[in-house]
Each structure stands twice: as C-alpha cells, then as structure tokens.
Design a protein around this motif. Structure first.
Motif, PDB file in Angstrom:
ATOM      1  N   ARG A 291     -19.932 -24.357  46.149  1.00 63.79           N
ATOM      2  CA  ARG A 291     -20.556 -25.550  45.566  1.00 63.79           C
ATOM      3  C   ARG A 291     -20.402 -26.739  46.509  1.00 63.79           C
ATOM      4  O   ARG A 291     -21.329 -27.556  46.643  1.00 63.79           O
ATOM      5  CB  ARG A 291     -19.961 -25.871  44.193  1.00 63.79           C
TER       6      ARG A 291
ATOM      7  N   TYR B 282      -3.412 -29.530  42.700  1.00 61.60           N
ATOM      8  CA  TYR B 282      -4.820 -29.913  42.691  1.00 61.60           C
ATOM      9  C   TYR B 282      -5.274 -30.034  44.144  1.00 61.60           C
ATOM     10  O   TYR B 282      -4.538 -30.533  45.001  1.00 61.60           O
ATOM     11  CB  TYR B 282      -4.983 -31.254  41.971  1.00 61.60           C
TER      12      TYR B 282
ATOM     13  N   TRP C  42      -0.786 -32.263  40.151  1.00 63.60           N
ATOM     14  CA  TRP C  42      -1.518 -33.089  39.186  1.00 63.60           C
ATOM     15  C   TRP C  42      -1.447 -32.380  37.824  1.00 63.60           C
ATOM     16  O   TRP C  42      -2.029 -31.306  37.674  1.00 63.60           O
ATOM     17  CB  TRP C  42      -2.979 -33.262  39.605  1.00 63.60           C
TER      18      TRP C  42
ATOM     19  N   ARG D 132     -26.140 -41.199  31.915  1.00 70.01           N
ATOM     20  CA  ARG D 132     -25.995 -40.256  33.045  1.00 70.01           C
ATOM     21  C   ARG D 132     -27.264 -40.325  33.886  1.00 70.01           C
ATOM     22  O   ARG D 132     -28.352 -40.599  33.374  1.00 70.01           O
ATOM     23  CB  ARG D 132     -25.809 -38.826  32.505  1.00 70.01           C
TER      24      ARG D 132
ATOM     25  N   LYS E 199     -21.930 -32.625  43.966  1.00 63.82           N
ATOM     26  CA  LYS E 199     -20.766 -33.454  43.611  1.00 63.82           C
ATOM     27  C   LYS E 199     -20.638 -34.543  44.681  1.00 63.82           C
ATOM     28  O   LYS E 199     -19.870 -34.409  45.634  1.00 63.82           O
ATOM     29  CB  LYS E 199     -19.529 -32.574  43.556  1.00 63.82           C
TER      30      LYS E 199
ATOM     31  N   TYR F 215     -20.249 -40.936  41.360  1.00 59.99           N
ATOM     32  CA  TYR F 215     -19.109 -41.262  40.491  1.00 59.99           C
ATOM     33  C   TYR F 215     -18.988 -42.755  40.208  1.00 59.99           C
ATOM     34  O   TYR F 215     -18.148 -43.149  39.404  1.00 59.99           O
ATOM     35  CB  TYR F 215     -17.812 -40.639  41.053  1.00 59.99           C
TER      36      TYR F 215
ATOM     37  N   GLY G 125     -19.064 -35.629  30.079  1.00 59.60           N
ATOM     38  CA  GLY G 125     -18.070 -36.695  30.189  1.00 59.60           C
ATOM     39  C   GLY G 125     -18.122 -37.315  31.581  1.00 59.60           C
ATOM     40  O   GLY G 125     -18.923 -36.884  32.418  1.00 59.60           O
TER      41      GLY G 125
ATOM     42  N   GLY H  41     -16.075 -36.939  33.834  1.00 53.91           N
ATOM     43  CA  GLY H  41     -15.582 -35.948  34.803  1.00 53.91           C
ATOM     44  C   GLY H  41     -15.437 -34.578  34.173  1.00 53.91           C
ATOM     45  O   GLY H  41     -14.591 -33.789  34.602  1.00 53.91           O
ATOM     46  N   GLU H  42     -16.215 -34.306  33.126  1.00 43.03           N
ATOM     47  CA  GLU H  42     -16.059 -33.042  32.412  1.00 43.03           C
ATOM     48  C   GLU H  42     -17.396 -32.583  31.825  1.00 43.03           C
ATOM     49  O   GLU H  42     -18.269 -33.409  31.576  1.00 43.03           O
ATOM     50  CB  GLU H  42     -15.085 -33.182  31.221  1.00 43.03           C
TER      51      GLU H  42
ATOM     52  N   ILE I 108     -17.709 -25.225  36.970  1.00 40.64           N
ATOM     53  CA  ILE I 108     -17.166 -23.870  37.147  1.00 40.64           C
ATOM     54  C   ILE I 108     -16.290 -23.504  35.959  1.00 40.64           C
ATOM     55  O   ILE I 108     -16.303 -22.367  35.483  1.00 40.64           O
ATOM     56  CB  ILE I 108     -16.435 -23.779  38.496  1.00 40.64           C
TER      57      ILE I 108
ATOM     58  N   THR J 175     -14.477 -29.514  29.201  1.00 41.41           N
ATOM     59  CA  THR J 175     -13.935 -28.562  30.188  1.00 41.41           C
ATOM     60  C   THR J 175     -14.110 -29.149  31.588  1.00 41.41           C
ATOM     61  O   THR J 175     -15.079 -29.859  31.876  1.00 41.41           O
ATOM     62  CB  THR J 175     -14.700 -27.207  30.162  1.00 41.41           C
ATOM     63  N   GLY J 176     -13.180 -28.826  32.448  1.00 40.50           N
ATOM     64  CA  GLY J 176     -13.252 -29.265  33.850  1.00 40.50           C
ATOM     65  C   GLY J 176     -12.025 -28.778  34.580  1.00 40.50           C
ATOM     66  O   GLY J 176     -11.004 -28.455  33.940  1.00 40.50           O
ATOM     67  N   THR J 177     -12.107 -28.736  35.913  1.00 45.26           N
ATOM     68  CA  THR J 177     -10.935 -28.290  36.676  1.00 45.26           C
ATOM     69  C   THR J 177      -9.738 -29.179  36.367  1.00 45.26           C
ATOM     70  O   THR J 177      -8.648 -28.700  36.061  1.00 45.26           O
ATOM     71  CB  THR J 177     -11.256 -28.313  38.172  1.00 45.26           C
TER      72      THR J 177
END
Ligand SMILES: Cc1[nH+]cc(COP(=O)(O)O)c(CN[C@@H](CCC(=O)O)C(=O)O)c1O
Length: 307
Positions: free
Chosen positions: A60, A96, A126, A148, A159, A164, A194, A196-197, A219, A254-256
């Motif tokens: 990605r 992280y 993190w 958004r 990304k 951001y 979100g 970041g999500e 992901i 959800t997010g890393t």
C-alpha cells in the motif's frame, strides 16, 4: 511524547534518532506530498515477535507513492527488510512502525521538480491508540463539521501526508468538544470513517461498513471482515447514514493504531446499551488472537522476527 528508540532507517542507513533531520525547505514540509504507513508488530504466543501484514502495508505504501507519482529509490523487498532491521536494532519486541516517503529539498515552488525522493522508517512503542479504557469500555465520538475528502479533491486510497490536514481538523475539534474521536461524513453526507480509522456498525446481528469509496482501504478493516465472516457473521459493505448509526446495536473503529475500538456513543446518543457491544468485544478478542499468532489460520499474515 513519542518514546525515542536508538536508530531510524534513513535513505538506506541506520542513523541515531536525533540525527534523522531534514532541511526546513524540504518540499513535503511545505506542500504535503509524502506518503506513509502505520504498521504494528506484536509479541507472539510462542515467545517471538511478528509484524502484522507487513507485505500488504508495504504494498500500500508503494501504491500510495505511485498514485502520487513519486519514484521510490528502493524496492518493496528492501523496505520490508529495512523495517525488520529497524525493529531488531531497536530491540522492539512489539511496536509501531512508521515508514515515510517524502520529497526532499532543492527546488521550491508547487512543482516538486527534481527534488530527491527520500525514505525514512521510524519504530517506537505505542500502546492503545485511544487508550486502554477505550478498548474495554468504548469511546464517545461526534460527527465532524469537516467533511471527508471528495474522491477527486484528494487521492483517498493513498495514505498521503496532506490528506491528514482534514483528519487533524476533525480530531482537534472532536477533542476540544469533549469527545474521544471524530466521525467523518463523505461529500454525499454518508458515514465515511474516523480521522484515523475505518468504521463498522452492527444491527440485528448484521455487520455493516462503508464500501471503498472516500475511505482509506484499511488493512485492519479487511482483516476484520475476513475474521468476522469466518466466525459466521454476515458482513455487508454498504454505505449508511449517521442516523442509521444512531439506531445501531453496536459500532466500532478499526485501524492499525486503533486496533478494534468499540464506540459507545455518537453525537450524545448511546449506541445500543451505551457500552462496548458483545460483537465488537468478541471480534476484538479474536483480532488480538490473530495478531499474536494464537490463531493458526492467520499465520499467513505474520512476518516473524526475533530481538
Ligand atoms: C484515515 C484512515 N482510515 C483508516 C485507517 C485504518 O487503516 P489500517 O491501519 O490499514 O487498518 C487509517 C490508519 N491510521 C493510521 C495512522 C494513525 C495516526 O494517528 O497516525 C494507523 O492506524 O496507523 C487512517 O488513517
């Protein structure tokens, strides 16, 4: 404050954290064209460590660079190896990982000209992105006054650093108003994601998440969809409105960084019983089994390393 580690991989070399610096006329600093990733590694149940879906994240990252017409001076394989090297040299058994590809200094002006494309990889410890309590009890979010990006205003599948600014505006507003995170709508007014999500709702046992339109193709989102379906849940990728979220039985991000964080309230309205829902908590439990190697069906997603 981010917890410093010894070394940062920078343009092919491991340099001391405090020496990983750039000139103030670095193009990305002014014009926002840079691409990055957020990746996590976890201690695994067999006493080793593993990066979760490393190839997919690096793929990605390179897709983002290609969308922004940035020619990366290293191969995906070199970046994959550099990430493992940076984790091990810093002794991070879990942490992280932030790869960043950016446009260096040289010419100024909107067009990046022949400025160098530079690559850095930082790693640090993190914990829970939105806090340990958030993982257990869920969070309170508000619909942002910031929309958004339209899919032709910014490249939302990439990304990109500059994307951001929209997220920062939303997150700063949400926290200033006493909430934990922002919920962003797309230009058509449907729920997007979100700051970041990615976002999911659960209604009468059916899990729903926005399709890949204005949102980042998460992901974690993809993993949770696969995991939920393997557990027998029905998952639909369908756009929904904020009031559908208000009347949902459950919701979660959800997010890393965020992993799987339940949402207990949206715009002062309790979601379900106003607490972390059973489906969200079950998926969260199963997700943590997946990333720590406790579910052998997902060993394919782990890149092991030892520190
Ligand atoms: C806008 C956005 N949407 C969805 C996601 C989830 O994508 P994925 O991580 O592939 O499941 C992220 C990741 N946000 C990263 C950056 C967070 C930050 O504060 O910086 C992250 O979770 O690492 C986003 O930034």
């Amino acid at each position: 404050m981010v917890q410093k580690t010894d070394k940062i991989w920078f343009d092919g070399k491991l340099v001391p954290w405090d020496e990983a610096n750039v000139h103030v006329l670095t193009h990305t600093l002014h014009y926002g064209v840079g691409v990055f990733e957020g990746i996590r590694s976890y201690k695994t149940v067999d006493g080793k460590s593993a990066v979760f879906r490393l190839p997919e994240h690096v793929e990605r990252l390179f897709d983002s660079a290609a969308i922004m017409e940035m020619k990366v001076p290293y191969s995906e394989d070199i970046v994959n190896k550099a990430i493992i090297e940076t984790l091990t040299v810093n002794g991070l058994s879990e942490g992280y990982i932030r790869p960043l590809i950016f446009i260096g200094d040289g010419a100024m002006g909107v067009h990046p000209g022949k400025n160098p494309i530079r690559v850095a990889i930082a790693t640090w410890a993190w914990g829970a992105y939105l806090g340990e309590e958030a993982l257990r009890k869920g969070i309170r979010i508000k619909t942002s006054t910031f929309t958004r990006h339209h899919v032709n205003v910014m490249m939302t599948k990439a990304k990109v650093c500059g994307n951001y600014v929209n997220s920062v505006l939303a997150k700063v507003e949400a926290l200033a108003d006493g909430y934990d995170e922002a919920l962003m709508l797309d230009t058509a007014g449907y729920v997007s994601e979100g700051s970041g999500e990615n976002v999911f709702i659960v209604r009468k046992g059916i899990i729903k998440t926005p399709p890949l339109t204005s949102i980042l193709a998460g992901i974690t989102r993809e993993t949770v969809i696969e995991l939920a379906r393997s557990l027998g849940y029905q998952v639909v990728e369908e756009r929904f409105t904020r009031d559908e979220m208000y009347s949902a039985d459950e919701a979660f991000f959800t997010g890393t960084a965020a992993e799987l964080t339940p949402i207990r309230e949206v715009d002062r309205r309790r979601i379900g019983k106003g607490e972390a829902g059973p489906v969200a908590l079950n998926l969260q439990k199963e997700y943590f089994k997946v990333v720590t190697g406790a579910n052998p069906d997902y060993a394919k997603y782990l890149t092991y390393y030892t520190v």
